[in-house]
Design an enzyme around this catalytic site. Structure first.
Site, mmCIF file in Angstrom:
data_model
loop_
_atom_site.group_PDB
_atom_site.id
_atom_site.type_symbol
_atom_site.label_atom_id
_atom_site.label_comp_id
_atom_site.label_asym_id
_atom_site.label_seq_id
_atom_site.Cartn_x
_atom_site.Cartn_y
_atom_site.Cartn_z
ATOM 1 N N TYR A 142 0.856 -1.182 0.168
ATOM 2 C CA TYR A 142 -0.241 -0.030 0.098
ATOM 3 C C TYR A 142 0.943 1.220 -0.371
ATOM 4 O O TYR A 142 1.824 1.522 0.462
ATOM 5 C CB TYR A 142 -0.848 0.203 1.382
ATOM 6 C CG TYR A 142 0.013 0.300 2.349
ATOM 7 C CD1 TYR A 142 -0.782 1.257 3.111
ATOM 8 C CD2 TYR A 142 0.720 -0.976 3.544
ATOM 9 C CE1 TYR A 142 0.532 2.032 4.373
ATOM 10 C CE2 TYR A 142 1.266 -0.128 4.609
ATOM 11 C CZ TYR A 142 1.009 1.249 5.008
ATOM 12 O OH TYR A 142 1.220 1.092 5.556
ATOM 13 N N ARG A 202 7.751 4.237 -5.221
ATOM 14 C CA ARG A 202 8.145 3.043 -3.848
ATOM 15 C C ARG A 202 7.463 2.054 -4.329
ATOM 16 O O ARG A 202 7.416 0.504 -3.563
ATOM 17 C CB ARG A 202 7.849 3.819 -2.435
ATOM 18 C CG ARG A 202 8.217 3.055 -1.510
ATOM 19 C CD ARG A 202 8.587 3.752 0.266
ATOM 20 N NE ARG A 202 6.751 4.242 0.366
ATOM 21 C CZ ARG A 202 6.649 4.816 1.548
ATOM 22 N NH1 ARG A 202 7.389 4.656 2.362
ATOM 23 N NH2 ARG A 202 5.290 5.964 1.826
ATOM 24 N N ARG A 209 -7.972 -20.568 -1.225
ATOM 25 C CA ARG A 209 -6.596 -19.999 -0.226
ATOM 26 C C ARG A 209 -5.766 -20.785 0.146
ATOM 27 O O ARG A 209 -6.607 -22.799 0.152
ATOM 28 C CB ARG A 209 -7.644 -20.084 1.233
ATOM 29 C CG ARG A 209 -6.353 -19.483 2.807
ATOM 30 C CD ARG A 209 -7.006 -19.956 3.690
ATOM 31 N NE ARG A 209 -6.568 -19.025 4.952
ATOM 32 C CZ ARG A 209 -5.438 -19.873 5.490
ATOM 33 N NH1 ARG A 209 -4.998 -20.398 5.197
ATOM 34 N NH2 ARG A 209 -4.420 -19.036 6.495
ATOM 35 N N HIS A 226 -1.170 -21.195 0.432
ATOM 36 C CA HIS A 226 -0.073 -20.077 1.023
ATOM 37 C C HIS A 226 0.137 -20.074 -0.388
ATOM 38 O O HIS A 226 1.372 -19.147 -0.457
ATOM 39 C CB HIS A 226 0.891 -21.006 1.669
ATOM 40 C CG HIS A 226 0.335 -20.905 3.304
ATOM 41 N ND1 HIS A 226 -1.131 -21.401 3.971
ATOM 42 C CD2 HIS A 226 0.403 -20.073 4.398
ATOM 43 C CE1 HIS A 226 -0.557 -20.874 5.247
ATOM 44 N NE2 HIS A 226 0.245 -20.139 5.245
ATOM 45 N N LYS A 244 6.317 -2.135 2.169
ATOM 46 C CA LYS A 244 5.196 -1.267 2.649
ATOM 47 C C LYS A 244 4.050 -2.096 2.862
ATOM 48 O O LYS A 244 3.405 -1.998 1.787
ATOM 49 C CB LYS A 244 4.736 0.142 1.871
ATOM 50 C CG LYS A 244 4.196 0.932 2.947
ATOM 51 C CD LYS A 244 4.058 2.247 2.361
ATOM 52 C CE LYS A 244 3.144 3.857 3.425
ATOM 53 N NZ LYS A 244 3.406 3.545 4.296
ATOM 54 N N GLU A 252 12.453 2.600 13.868
ATOM 55 C CA GLU A 252 11.483 4.083 14.379
ATOM 56 C C GLU A 252 9.972 3.716 14.396
ATOM 57 O O GLU A 252 10.197 3.201 15.760
ATOM 58 C CB GLU A 252 11.087 4.060 12.126
ATOM 59 C CG GLU A 252 10.438 2.635 11.962
ATOM 60 C CD GLU A 252 10.501 1.850 10.460
ATOM 61 O OE1 GLU A 252 10.066 3.268 9.778
ATOM 62 O OE2 GLU A 252 10.673 0.834 10.280
ATOM 63 N N LEU A 292 11.199 1.985 7.089
ATOM 64 C CA LEU A 292 10.512 1.861 6.237
ATOM 65 C C LEU A 292 11.112 3.408 5.412
ATOM 66 O O LEU A 292 11.810 3.856 6.257
ATOM 67 C CB LEU A 292 9.312 2.959 6.092
ATOM 68 C CG LEU A 292 8.425 3.107 5.068
ATOM 69 C CD1 LEU A 292 8.744 1.839 4.191
ATOM 70 C CD2 LEU A 292 6.817 3.748 5.962
#
Length: 293
Positions: A35, A54, A103, A105, A149, A181, A205
């Site tokens: 995101y 990014r 579903r 993995h 991210k 951070e 990040l």
């Protein structure tokens, strides 16, 4: 904070109430996605190139194929603001997941990524940027690839909630005493005229505003030192501040029970704030509050 009507998806623009995905969606079931949060001032993006770059780096790192070229992404994001007639301060939240599939993995085959982006009002946090904020320290229990991210934010959420329950704005995270951070921002220590912050390695990040802070320091002749500091160093700090797309550059005036600079924002923090405001072409925190006195 209200969300505007039109949402960008990987196929078209839809009304927000019409956005639907199957229950077997990998973002929901695995956090299998990435995101970005992009700041908008007076209807215009700030640091959009840095955010888009990014986004594509994150996608490459987790092997998600973004359904748009970068050129198309810029065009669609511009259209998102136009369709919603954005003229005020806001933010765009953009999320991409690996897609919808039974579903498992292992990555699904022949599945198109799901993408959506929406606009939400976001007035500037003028008071906290002027007065500063209190924070707490918390152990950093996140995974080691924080430069991506990703949607895997549960440790960040718990740290932020712990800070909120303590009446604080943020949580400064540390691994064995070494500051990395904050839960949703980068953090900086000022000592003897120098700005210290954790190196841009995989365990933090690489903030878009962080890159600007480095640039601003160089322009002002302020040494910007990518060197991790420790929890015990905070008591000797002349100043502390944090940065993010939503908090801009915000002074930290108290950490746990320790006041920083007697609880007052310091001059280097103010300088970086003003450089940010000049770069983003927005009003100065200091001038607005001076008018109110």
């Amino acid at each position: 904070m209200s969300v505007y009507d039109y949402i960008l998806t990987h196929t078209n623009f839809v009304k927000k109430d019409d956005l639907k995905y199957p229950f077997e969606e990998r973002g929901l079931q695995f956090g299998d996605g990435i995101y970005e949060v992009i700041r908008v001032y007076k209807g215009k993006y700030y640091l959009i190139e840095e955010h888009v770059e990014r986004l594509y780096r994150s996608a490459e790192a987790v092997k998600i194929e973004i359904p748009f070229t970068k050129k198309e992404m810029y065009s669609h994001l511009d259209e998102l603001l136009r369709k919603n007639s954005i003229a005020a301060d806001a933010k765009v939240y953009l999320q991409i997941t690996r897609g919808s599939a039974p579903r498992d993995h292992a990555f699904p085959l022949n599945t198109t990524a799901n993408l959506y982006a929406y606009v939400q009002d976001l007035p500037r946090k003028m008071e906290i940027m002027r007065e500063g904020v209190s924070v707490i320290t918390q152990p950093d229990v996140r995974w080691d690839w924080c430069y991506i991210k990703s949607l895997n934010l549960l440790p960040n959420v718990i740290a932020k909630q712990t800070a909120s329950e303590a009446g604080c704005f943020e949580a400064i995270l540390h691994k064995d005493g070494e500051i990395t951070e904050c839960s949703s921002s980068n953090v900086y220590l000022v000592r003897e005229g120098k700005v210290y912050t954790h190196p841009a390695k995989k365990n933090i990040l690489h903030g878009c505003v962080r890159m600007k802070v480095e640039q601003f320091c160089k322009e002002e002749g302020i040494p910007f030192i990518e060197e991790a500091f420790r929890v015990e160093d905070i008591q000797y700090a002349d100043e502390l501040f944090l940065s993010s797309s939503t908090a801009e550059v915000t002074p930290i005036t108290k950490v746990d029970e320790h006041f920083v600079n007697e609880g007052k924002p310091g001059p280097i923090t103010r300088t970086i704030q003003e450089k940010y405001e000049q770069d983003a072409h927005i009003d100065k925190v200091s001038s607005i509050f001076a008018q109110e006195v």
